[in-house]
Design a protein around this motif. Structure first.
Motif, PDB file in Angstrom:
ATOM      1  N   GLY A  87      89.538 101.458 -33.051  1.00  0.00           N
ATOM      2  CA  GLY A  87      88.634 102.537 -32.666  1.00  0.00           C
ATOM      3  C   GLY A  87      89.053 103.231 -31.388  1.00  0.00           C
ATOM      4  O   GLY A  87      88.204 103.720 -30.630  1.00  0.00           O
ATOM      5  N   THR A  88      90.372 103.315 -31.164  1.00  0.00           N
ATOM      6  CA  THR A  88      90.889 103.899 -29.918  1.00  0.00           C
ATOM      7  C   THR A  88      91.777 105.113 -30.177  1.00  0.00           C
ATOM      8  O   THR A  88      92.698 105.387 -29.413  1.00  0.00           O
ATOM      9  CB  THR A  88      91.682 102.847 -29.126  1.00  0.00           C
ATOM     10  N   LEU A  89      91.515 105.825 -31.248  1.00  0.00           N
ATOM     11  CA  LEU A  89      92.336 106.990 -31.587  1.00  0.00           C
ATOM     12  C   LEU A  89      92.184 108.107 -30.561  1.00  0.00           C
ATOM     13  O   LEU A  89      91.166 108.208 -29.855  1.00  0.00           O
ATOM     14  CB  LEU A  89      91.925 107.524 -32.961  1.00  0.00           C
ATOM     15  N   THR A  90      93.197 108.945 -30.483  1.00  0.00           N
ATOM     16  CA  THR A  90      93.097 110.203 -29.746  1.00  0.00           C
ATOM     17  C   THR A  90      92.938 111.317 -30.774  1.00  0.00           C
ATOM     18  O   THR A  90      93.707 111.403 -31.736  1.00  0.00           O
ATOM     19  CB  THR A  90      94.350 110.465 -28.900  1.00  0.00           C
ATOM     20  N   GLU A 112      83.133 109.816 -31.295  1.00  0.00           N
ATOM     21  CA  GLU A 112      83.229 108.830 -30.213  1.00  0.00           C
ATOM     22  C   GLU A 112      83.188 107.394 -30.735  1.00  0.00           C
ATOM     23  O   GLU A 112      83.635 106.479 -30.046  1.00  0.00           O
ATOM     24  CB  GLU A 112      82.092 109.051 -29.213  1.00  0.00           C
ATOM     25  N   GLY A 113      82.705 107.206 -31.946  1.00  0.00           N
ATOM     26  CA  GLY A 113      82.595 105.869 -32.503  1.00  0.00           C
ATOM     27  C   GLY A 113      83.915 105.254 -32.914  1.00  0.00           C
ATOM     28  O   GLY A 113      83.981 104.043 -33.157  1.00  0.00           O
ATOM     29  N   TYR A 114      84.981 106.057 -33.000  1.00  0.00           N
ATOM     30  CA  TYR A 114      86.274 105.508 -33.415  1.00  0.00           C
ATOM     31  C   TYR A 114      87.439 106.098 -32.618  1.00  0.00           C
ATOM     32  O   TYR A 114      88.590 106.001 -33.032  1.00  0.00           O
ATOM     33  CB  TYR A 114      86.500 105.725 -34.917  1.00  0.00           C
ATOM     34  N   SER A 115      87.137 106.670 -31.469  1.00  0.00           N
ATOM     35  CA  SER A 115      88.202 107.241 -30.641  1.00  0.00           C
ATOM     36  C   SER A 115      87.962 106.916 -29.179  1.00  0.00           C
ATOM     37  O   SER A 115      86.837 106.649 -28.755  1.00  0.00           O
ATOM     38  CB  SER A 115      88.269 108.762 -30.821  1.00  0.00           C
ATOM     39  N   SER A 116      89.043 106.920 -28.412  1.00  0.00           N
ATOM     40  CA  SER A 116      88.927 106.723 -26.969  1.00  0.00           C
ATOM     41  C   SER A 116      89.193 108.021 -26.206  1.00  0.00           C
ATOM     42  O   SER A 116      88.950 108.088 -25.007  1.00  0.00           O
ATOM     43  CB  SER A 116      89.915 105.644 -26.505  1.00  0.00           C
TER      44      SER A 116
END
Length: 302
Positions: A142-145, A163-167
């Motif tokens: 869950g840290t995608l750009t 925001e639930g799967y990205s940083s």
């Protein structure tokens, strides 16, 4: 995230590949009401079997998935796939309600992204083109750009879900801008992984300890994500994972086409694209892009 902070939405996710399947899990785990759809039904059924504890339903087609949805997200293969699931006779835009949010995570041409944005505007739907980077690892963690194109109000409407799967969520500019940024990203990756392959073969030919080589050069100007994540696997001839050469060739094709339209020369990207074509001809199209090193024979000192 606690129950008191979750703004539960009806979210439909279309395209359950390696990246999409992981993102769909994050959406369900966040407590949203999830609907899934995949053009090959067996993949949707497999997702259900692999995630028995996550509440969801399976839609019969994209329009069915969009019915009553607050947010629809797509992550499919190419321009034609996206046009079919969004604009086709049973497409998302047949049913997505006024004020709904449409987010596309597919890497496609800026042209189709702009076309979909125009259609969305006429339907009074918020529309975001949001290709991603961060690899399968980023999707799972869950840290995608996300590099986003669209109107300010569309980005803000999509942000709580993304925001639930990205940083990192970057609003690059107007519709289609996210796709252009993704093309720049892929151009960088292609040159980087090709240069890393040469560096690995160079060090191997000198019989250097590759762990020491990595320790020596990864802390300076040569450091990169590719070096941190692919140098050791390149050295070990391990390539059965990651971002497939077939997909990278698709992405570079988009970049080269866009470059021609802009009158921009991309000689390194064009050269590396041909290197990847060589790997495809060798039957390596489904291998990770780091398999580009397989073009270079191993040599050592006599």
């Amino acid at each position: 995230m606690s129950d008191t902070t979750i703004d539960r939405r009806k979210v439909s996710f279309l395209g359950l590949g390696t990246m999409g399947g992981a993102i769909a899990r994050h959406i369900a785990e966040a407590g949203h009401e999830l609907t899934i759809y995949n053009r090959s039904p067996e993949r949707a059924r497999k997702w259900s079997a692999d995630n028995p504890g996550l509440a969801h339903r399976i839609a019969a087609n994209p329009a069915h998935a969009a019915q009553d949805a607050d947010v629809v997200i797509t992550c499919v293969g190419n321009d034609d796939d996206l046009a079919d699931v969004v604009l086709g006779p049973n497409g998302v835009f047949r049913m997505l309600k006024k004020g709904g949010v449409f987010i596309d995570h597919t890497t496609v041409s800026a042209r189709i992204a702009r076309q979909i944005s125009v259609e969305a505007r006429d339907l009074k739907v918020h529309c975001v083109d949001a290709p991603m980077t961060g690899s399968q690892i980023g999707a799972e963690k869950g840290t995608l750009t996300l590099m986003c194109g669209g109107r300010d109000d569309a980005i803000e409407a999509a942000r709580p879900i993304m925001e639930g799967y990205s940083s990192r969520i970057v609003h690059v500019g107007k519709p289609g801008s996210g796709q252009i940024a993704k093309m720049a990203n892929q151009i960088c990756i292609a040159g980087n992984v090709a240069a890393l392959a040469e560096a690995v073969r160079f060090a191997q030919a000198s019989h250097l300890d590759m762990e020491k080589v990595y320790e020596a050069i990864s802390g300076g100007a040569a450091q990169s994500w590719q070096m941190d994540n692919r140098l050791k696997t390149m050295d070990a001839d391990e390539f059965d994972f990651g971002f497939a050469i077939d997909w990278m060739r698709k992405d570079l094709g988009l970049s080269l086409e866009e470059g021609r339209g802009l009158g921009v020369s991309l000689p390194v990207a064009a050269l590396v694209d041909q290197f990847f074509a060589d790997l495809q001809a060798m039957g390596g199209g489904r291998l990770d892009t780091s398999a580009i090193i397989k073009r270079l024979p191993k040599k050592g000192k006599k």
